[in-house]
Motif scaffolding. Structure first.
Motif, PDB file in Angstrom:
ATOM      1  N   ARG A   1       0.862  -0.799  -0.064  1.00 17.10           N
ATOM      2  CA  ARG A   1      -0.195   0.020  -0.180  1.00 17.10           C
ATOM      3  C   ARG A   1       0.812   1.216  -0.208  1.00 17.10           C
ATOM      4  N   PHE A   2       1.980   1.586   0.643  1.00 16.12           N
ATOM      5  CA  PHE A   2       2.604   2.444   0.640  1.00 16.12           C
ATOM      6  C   PHE A   2       3.981   1.767  -0.143  1.00 16.12           C
ATOM      7  N   GLY A   3       4.390   0.907  -0.441  1.00 20.61           N
ATOM      8  CA  GLY A   3       5.544   0.799  -0.969  1.00 20.61           C
ATOM      9  C   GLY A   3       6.073   0.593   0.010  1.00 20.61           C
ATOM     10  N   LYS A   4       6.397  -0.222   0.927  1.00 18.72           N
ATOM     11  CA  LYS A   4       7.707  -0.954   1.972  1.00 18.72           C
ATOM     12  C   LYS A   4       6.802  -2.373   2.234  1.00 18.72           C
ATOM     13  N   HIS A   5       8.193  -2.954   1.827  1.00 19.16           N
ATOM     14  CA  HIS A   5       7.917  -4.394   2.243  1.00 19.16           C
ATOM     15  C   HIS A   5       8.283  -4.312   4.017  1.00 19.16           C
ATOM     16  N   TYR A   6       7.830  -5.376   4.806  1.00 18.69           N
ATOM     17  CA  TYR A   6       8.095  -5.375   5.373  1.00 18.69           C
ATOM     18  C   TYR A   6       8.801  -7.169   5.787  1.00 18.69           C
ATOM     19  N   LYS A   7       9.642  -6.611   6.210  1.00 19.31           N
ATOM     20  CA  LYS A   7      10.540  -8.453   6.454  1.00 19.31           C
ATOM     21  C   LYS A   7      10.276  -8.306   7.989  1.00 19.31           C
ATOM     22  N   MET A   8       9.895  -9.928   8.579  1.00 16.31           N
ATOM     23  CA  MET A   8       9.233 -10.108  10.253  1.00 16.31           C
ATOM     24  C   MET A   8      11.389 -10.694  10.003  1.00 16.31           C
ATOM     25  N   LYS A   9      11.609 -10.886  11.052  1.00 21.25           N
ATOM     26  CA  LYS A   9      12.714 -11.318  11.358  1.00 21.25           C
ATOM     27  C   LYS A   9      12.988 -12.010  12.159  1.00 21.25           C
ATOM     28  N   ALA A  10      13.793 -13.167  13.013  1.00 24.15           N
ATOM     29  CA  ALA A  10      14.187 -13.808  14.378  1.00 24.15           C
ATOM     30  C   ALA A  10      13.390 -14.494  14.701  1.00 24.15           C
ATOM     31  N   VAL A  11      11.609 -13.980  14.723  1.00 26.31           N
ATOM     32  CA  VAL A  11      10.986 -15.090  15.002  1.00 26.31           C
ATOM     33  C   VAL A  11      10.352 -16.318  14.176  1.00 26.31           C
ATOM     34  N   THR A  12       9.756 -15.991  12.957  1.00 26.79           N
ATOM     35  CA  THR A  12       9.743 -16.347  11.689  1.00 26.79           C
ATOM     36  C   THR A  12      10.456 -15.235  10.814  1.00 26.79           C
TER      37      THR A  12
END
Length: 162
Positions: free
Chosen positions: A15-26
């Motif tokens: 939606r706002f051009g940002k790809h969040y990367k969830m790190k550590a947990v998975t």
């Protein structure tokens, strides 16, 4: 609720051009498709690409949010309360608020649409996990969950136990 303009989010975009990367947990990539800002916090929708076979979040609750998943690609086991469900491409699962839940991604790669109703602090949660550069301590993981209105109540699911 304030009326907003309609919008389109293209495939592979956020939606706002940002790809969040969830790190550590998975390791997951999360793209906002519908933001809490679009819905006065009533709803948030993400496309989540799972890159962690045999991984998933710890058993946790959302006291004020319902959650739903639609599986686009992959195989998962979800635990909701004491029930376990095998979920695969094309399946949907609803997770009511206050019920402990977790999932494990069984396939090499997975892709789901996940919605939070109301949106709560999920966008802010993924902003924090995106900034982690190394695996946080167990205490830090608990703190971040709790500061975003979630509570960890057990360990992640294990591949051999499902």
């Amino acid at each position: 609720m304030e009326t907003i303009e309609s919008f389109k989010v293209k495939a592979g975009a956020s939606r706002f051009g940002k790809h969040y990367k969830m790190k550590a947990v998975t390791l997951n990539i999360l793209d906002i498709k519908i933001s809490s800002k679009d819905t006065a916090n009533a709803l948030a929708v993400f496309e989540q690409t799972g890159l962690t076979p045999n991984g998933g979040p710890p058993l946790h609750t959302h006291p004020d949010q319902d959650e739903w998943f639609y599986v686009i690609e992959g195989d998962y086991i979800f635990q909701v309360g004491k029930k376990k469900y095998h979920i695969k491409s094309g399946d949907t699962i609803f997770l009511p608020r206050n019920i402990p839940h977790a999932f494990i991604q069984l396939s090499e790669k997975g892709k789901v649409i996940v919605a939070y109703l109301p949106a709560g602090r999920m966008e802010a949660f993924f902003e924090v996990t995106d900034k982690w550069e190394s695996t946080p301590s167990k205490e830090e993981i608990y703190r971040v969950f709790e500061s975003h209105n979630m509570k960890i109540v057990g360990p992640p699911l294990k591949a051999g136990s499902v």
